[in-house]
Enzyme design. Structure first.
Site, PDB file in Angstrom:
ATOM      1  CG  HIS A 132      -4.938   0.297   3.693  1.00  0.00           C
ATOM      2  ND1 HIS A 132      -4.357  -0.735   3.170  1.00  0.00           N
ATOM      3  CD2 HIS A 132      -5.778   0.314   3.048  1.00  0.00           C
ATOM      4  CE1 HIS A 132      -4.023  -0.654   1.688  1.00  0.00           C
ATOM      5  NE2 HIS A 132      -5.541  -0.081   1.505  1.00  0.00           N
ATOM      6  CG  HIS A 136      -6.712   0.522  -1.819  1.00  0.00           C
ATOM      7  ND1 HIS A 136      -6.608  -0.182  -0.357  1.00  0.00           N
ATOM      8  CD2 HIS A 136      -7.616   0.055  -2.482  1.00  0.00           C
ATOM      9  CE1 HIS A 136      -8.026  -1.431  -0.599  1.00  0.00           C
ATOM     10  NE2 HIS A 136      -8.040  -0.727  -1.680  1.00  0.00           N
ATOM     11  CB  CYS A 189      -1.120   0.073   0.969  1.00  0.00           C
ATOM     12  SG  CYS A 189      -0.492   0.293   2.826  1.00  0.00           S
TER      13      CYS A 189
END
Length: 346
Positions: A309, A321, A261
């Site tokens: 994240h 993402h 990520c």
């Protein structure tokens, strides 16, 4: 006597009957939730809950791994610079020692006679006096050379001490990398096992669509999104992320063909000439914080309390993402995960 030993039957309307009715009612209450006293069997957790949890835990460990790797790389670079500088200082020291040795040898060869006696025996006293003055100046240079050698020795020892510190730092970071790597491997292995026990429908709920579907969805209204970006760098980052839709998630990867990520947003802004930190918990401080209501395409959006994240906002409540190893880089709604904050890279 036998008649006295037989128990007398009690009437139905007595205590026994009331107890029986109570038992029946209690059983009925348990079965149908009578008067709210029933204890229903606990509902099983959703099939994907364990997988989601394992992926989150693996991602936390991945960001820690990324941070430790960044620090290890920095320590390795500092150590290499120190070693180069030490080698140069050692070369200077060797040269100074050679010069010092030459001076010492010359003095040794010229020694042995008292200066006054050498003056008396000299055929040319004036020349001798000139030579003595020159020797005195040479002695001064000799002392200066000694001082330089001492300073160079101190410099080299200081460099070696700093190198020892970097070696220890590098060793510590390598140990951290090993621990985090083991954690990641264990969590991802457990997630794969959990996925293997699920039905195709349950797995589809976690893995979502294919990379092709994600790419198609991500291309919708792309030009409009780019026009809404606050600057050319943000627009380029969004364009890069669109190009990478469908790319696989690989922990520790920063492209060009696979990403985690934080690696995806790092690579997106790297394509725009902007250097971002490696980890999510450092990236959140890499620009100006913005509220959720202020989001514009190109902003970094962060999730979970541990800032574990990150995604790249593309407008209309959507982001691109890299979710997890079971799902490729994709478009997803920002409200899919607990929102923790946002940063605009400036």
């Amino acid at each position: 006597m036998a008649a006295h030993r037989r128990s007398r039957q009690r009437p139905v309307g007595g205590t026994t009957a009331r107890a029986a009715v109570t038992v029946v009612l209690a059983g009925t209450a348990t079965a149908v939730g009578f008067d709210g006293a029933a204890h229903a069997a606990p509902r099983p957790a959703p099939a994907g809950a364990d997988v989601d949890r394992l992926y989150r835990e693996a991602e936390v460990a991945t960001e820690k791994y990324n941070g430790a790797k960044e620090e290890a790389d920095s320590a390795r670079e500092r150590l290499r610079d120190l070693q180069d500088e030490t080698a140069r200082a050692q070369a200077r020291l060797n040269k100074a020692r050679e010069a010092l040795g030459a001076v010492a040898a010359a003095q040794y060869r010229a020694g042995g006679l008292d200066p006054a006696l050498r003056l008396m025996l000299s055929d040319d006293p004036d020349a001798y006096l000139d030579g003595a003055a020159l020797a005195e100046r040479a002695g001064s240079r000799h002392h200066a050379e000694l001082g330089r050698v001492r300073a160079q020795l101190r410099e080299i020892e200081k460099l070696r001490g700093a190198a020892r510190v970097e070696v220890k730092t590098l060793s510590t970071r390598r140990a951290e990398l090993g621990r985090h790597k083991r954690t990641i491997t264990e969590k991802l292995s457990a997630a794969r096992q959990a996925l293997s026990r699920m039905s195709p429908e349950e797995r589809a709920g976690i893995t979502g669509g294919t990379g092709r579907a994600a790419r198609s969805a991500g291309g919708t209204a792309r030009d409009t999104v780019l026009s809404q970006a606050p600057n050319a760098r943000a627009a380029q980052a969004v364009a890069y992320a669109h190009q990478k839709l469908g790319s696989p998630y690989v922990w520790g990867a920063t492209g060009p063909d696979a990403f985690d990520c934080s690696g995806l947003v790092l690579a997106a802004y790297r394509s725009a000439g902007v250097s971002l930190p490696r980890t999510t918990y450092a990236q959140i401080d890499a620009g100006r914080r913005v509220s959720r209501s202020e989001l514009l395409p190109g902003d970094l959006v962060f999730f979970y309390s541990g800032i574990s994240h990150v995604g790249l906002y593309i407008g209309n409540g959507q982001m691109i993402h890299a979710p997890n190893p079971s799902a490729p880089v994709r478009v997803a709604p920002v409200d899919q995960m607990p929102f923790a904050g946002a940063t605009r890279v400036v």
